[in-house]
Design an enzyme around this catalytic site. Sequence first.
Site, mmCIF file in Angstrom:
data_model
loop_
_atom_site.group_PDB
_atom_site.id
_atom_site.type_symbol
_atom_site.label_atom_id
_atom_site.label_comp_id
_atom_site.label_asym_id
_atom_site.label_seq_id
_atom_site.Cartn_x
_atom_site.Cartn_y
_atom_site.Cartn_z
ATOM 1 N N GLU A 139 18.161 -34.325 -11.967
ATOM 2 C CA GLU A 139 18.126 -34.395 -13.442
ATOM 3 C C GLU A 139 19.354 -35.149 -13.954
ATOM 4 O O GLU A 139 19.734 -35.043 -15.111
ATOM 5 C CB GLU A 139 17.998 -32.986 -14.040
ATOM 6 C CG GLU A 139 16.608 -32.409 -13.761
ATOM 7 C CD GLU A 139 16.356 -31.034 -14.365
ATOM 8 O OE1 GLU A 139 17.190 -30.547 -15.146
ATOM 9 O OE2 GLU A 139 15.307 -30.448 -14.025
ATOM 10 N N GLU A 144 25.180 -27.037 -16.511
ATOM 11 C CA GLU A 144 24.020 -26.708 -15.673
ATOM 12 C C GLU A 144 22.991 -27.790 -15.945
ATOM 13 O O GLU A 144 22.173 -27.678 -16.851
ATOM 14 C CB GLU A 144 23.503 -25.312 -15.995
ATOM 15 C CG GLU A 144 22.513 -24.806 -14.966
ATOM 16 C CD GLU A 144 21.137 -25.431 -15.112
ATOM 17 O OE1 GLU A 144 20.898 -26.485 -14.461
ATOM 18 O OE2 GLU A 144 20.330 -24.894 -15.878
HETATM 19 C C1 LIG Z 1 18.977 -27.548 -17.872
HETATM 20 S S1 LIG Z 1 19.395 -27.423 -19.537
HETATM 21 C C2 LIG Z 1 20.535 -26.099 -19.525
HETATM 22 C C3 LIG Z 1 20.758 -25.547 -20.875
HETATM 23 C C4 LIG Z 1 21.647 -24.334 -20.924
HETATM 24 N N1 LIG Z 1 22.978 -24.647 -20.465
HETATM 25 C C5 LIG Z 1 21.055 -23.187 -20.140
HETATM 26 O O1 LIG Z 1 21.562 -22.871 -19.063
HETATM 27 O O2 LIG Z 1 20.079 -22.599 -20.608
HETATM 28 C C6 LIG Z 1 20.421 -28.840 -19.716
HETATM 29 C C7 LIG Z 1 20.838 -29.089 -21.129
HETATM 30 O O3 LIG Z 1 21.718 -30.200 -21.093
HETATM 31 C C8 LIG Z 1 21.417 -31.060 -22.160
HETATM 32 N N2 LIG Z 1 21.891 -32.401 -21.753
HETATM 33 C C9 LIG Z 1 21.421 -33.141 -20.731
HETATM 34 N N3 LIG Z 1 22.111 -34.275 -20.633
HETATM 35 C C10 LIG Z 1 23.036 -34.256 -21.617
HETATM 36 C C11 LIG Z 1 24.043 -35.164 -22.039
HETATM 37 N N4 LIG Z 1 24.200 -36.336 -21.421
HETATM 38 N N5 LIG Z 1 24.821 -34.811 -23.061
HETATM 39 C C12 LIG Z 1 24.644 -33.627 -23.696
HETATM 40 N N6 LIG Z 1 23.705 -32.735 -23.363
HETATM 41 C C13 LIG Z 1 22.909 -33.037 -22.319
HETATM 42 C C14 LIG Z 1 19.918 -30.964 -22.330
HETATM 43 O O4 LIG Z 1 19.504 -31.359 -23.618
HETATM 44 C C15 LIG Z 1 19.723 -29.471 -22.077
HETATM 45 O O5 LIG Z 1 19.853 -28.759 -23.264
#
Ligand SMILES: C[S@@+](CC[C@H](N)C(=O)[O-])C[C@H]1O[C@@H](n2cnc3c(N)ncnc32)[C@H](O)[C@@H]1O
Length: 649
Positions: free
Chosen positions: A458, A449
């Site tokens: 994003e 997500e």
């Molecule tokens: C929008 S949040 C969603 C978090 C969780 N899945 C939720 O639904 O509450 C996106 C998450 O993806 C992580 N994230 C973004 N890009 C990433 C990457 N390239 N590798 C690992 N994690 C990533 C961010 O740190 C964040 O914790």
Amino acid sequence: MPLGQRAGDKSDSRYCGVEVLDFPAGEELPAVLSHSLSSAFDFLLAPLVDPDYRPSPGAVLPVAASDLVLGPSQWSSHIVGKISEWIDLDSEDEQLRLDSEVTLKQEIAWASHLSLQACVLPPPKRSSCANYARVVNHILQGLTNMHLWLRIPLEKSEPMDEDHDEAKSSSIMSDTVDSWEWWNSFRLLCEHSSQLCVALDVLSTLPSMNSLGRWFGEPVRAAIIQTNAFLTNARGYPCLSKRHQKLLTGFFNHSVQVIISGKSNHNVSQVGVLSGDENHTEDTAVRHALSPYLDYIAYIYQRMDPLPEQERFEINYRDFLQSPLQPLMDNLEAQTYETFEKDTVKYTQYQRAIAKALVDRVSDDEVSTTKTVLMVVGAGRGPLVRASLQAAEETGRKLKVYAVEKNPNAVITLHSLIKLEGWESLVTIISSDMRCWDAPEKADILVSELLGSFGDNELSPECLDGAQRFLKPDGISIPSSYTSFIEPITASKLHNDIKAHKDIAHFETAYVVKLHRVARLAPTQSVFTFDHPNPSPNANNQRYTKLKFEIPADTGSCLVHGFAGYFDAVLYKDVHLGIEPNTATPNMFSWFPIFFPLRKPIHVPLKSPIEVHFWRCCAATKVWYEWAVTAPSPSPIHNSNGRSYWVGL
Ligand SMILES: C[S@@+](CC[C@H](N)C(=O)[O-])C[C@H]1O[C@@H](n2cnc3c(N)ncnc32)[C@H](O)[C@@H]1O
């Protein structure tokens, strides 16, 4: 006295005023005020100066009442000044023009002295009102707190089809009026001043709903409902047509307050209009002649549904511009995760999608022998891990989960969650960026997500391109695709808030915003779509789309301040999730729309399509959007080369 109790509504639309038609001189003003307040009106729209006055050297302004007859808080809370209606700043008669200018300035100066919150300016007397606007513009530059409400009759008339031929020959065609045009040219001349607002005169006939809808994006502060706009119900009481009622609830929802104006046409003031007890007699002497109209307005207000709890919670976010999150470049804070996690609807949709994918992946015969490898990439503090395990339990499938997260702070919470829930044998936590993780095995299902309000903003495409290396060739990505959408909107408040920064960069930035005071001008259209996994070796995430929006013909002309953006994501097969208004997932609150502003609002004449271009551009370290309008008139390319707004990789 507010119109009644509507849970959660703290807006001005709770208050109802009354227009004073005669000139209340001397002690009459306090008497009129106290009579109106005791009849449950909240304020007066009252003339401040004798309408017979014409300026002459050394004359003392014949004001309605000395500033001493009311207390300062009475002036500011209960009186809206009505500027003399005879003033005509675009008259052919030079003396009248000059007298008008002097009087207007004197009256506004007096209203400022009284600390009134607002004055109502009389409607322009003709469509060409440049001199009126010039004088008002001068005045606005010297005003501190007071607002000026330009009075505009709510009318738009076109010749009816059957009248068309007749009209051609009898020149009725030239009678076509669209009073929105008067407002539009006036505010353009006044450079969109945020202190210039509108008071709409609601008459007995109304333009089409599309035409009325334009006003919801404008700074309408008051709806002045004429008593002759009211009908009479079977028992002789005033009531409004269904269309007027709908308009009125629209106004209440947009914090527009009502003012009742005109002579009473219903002689029923001694009876409570909704009491149902017509023999009930009150003290008729104290009832205001317009009380039955106020009772009806209050009834319409009280009949509205209470604001839903979520709407109440989000009220302070209405039309408040926020910078979109950058979850890839920045590490999100605990509070942000906390907000996400409250949105149970989002996780329920994911759980449904995962359950369907698990069932498709592992047949009932294989459940005891097959373990599905599922990777949650961007796991945050773990809600999608929980949704995955619940889907496995629900479907009786065995699961091995990897939770990949690059934010080290979220990883700490993930570890404690796994321990707390006793999931150590089921879940492996990986503290890494998914784009560079060297996975020990390949996944059957990749769950993520990483969606922004505009879907890809994003950088979900870039992250998932990196992660699909460790998805089996026949593996499933949840989401499997997402699409962004836009629609042109009128949003004068957002425009003014951005303009207050006095730079170009803020007009070349996309904002996350809970849109409220906006007019949606045409149905949404899709912009960019991304599919996952994307096996094409030449795939890239740059995009370009040209769209053409047709404004419904009965809207009339309009002003576009920018484009509202949304997304819809297909999680798996028929399970989707999104905020596109026509298909939005009910009761989901994780995303507000996005807004792409225009540096200069674009006037769209009747029947002229809007042609807009959107680009998604990618470079080594950043991704950005550029946007431009080419019809009906060209705008500059916004955010060229990502100079003002970009998302870091
Ligand atoms: C929008 S949040 C969603 C978090 C969780 N899945 C939720 O639904 O509450 C996106 C998450 O993806 C992580 N994230 C973004 N890009 C990433 C990457 N390239 N590798 C690992 N994690 C990533 C961010 O740190 C964040 O914790």
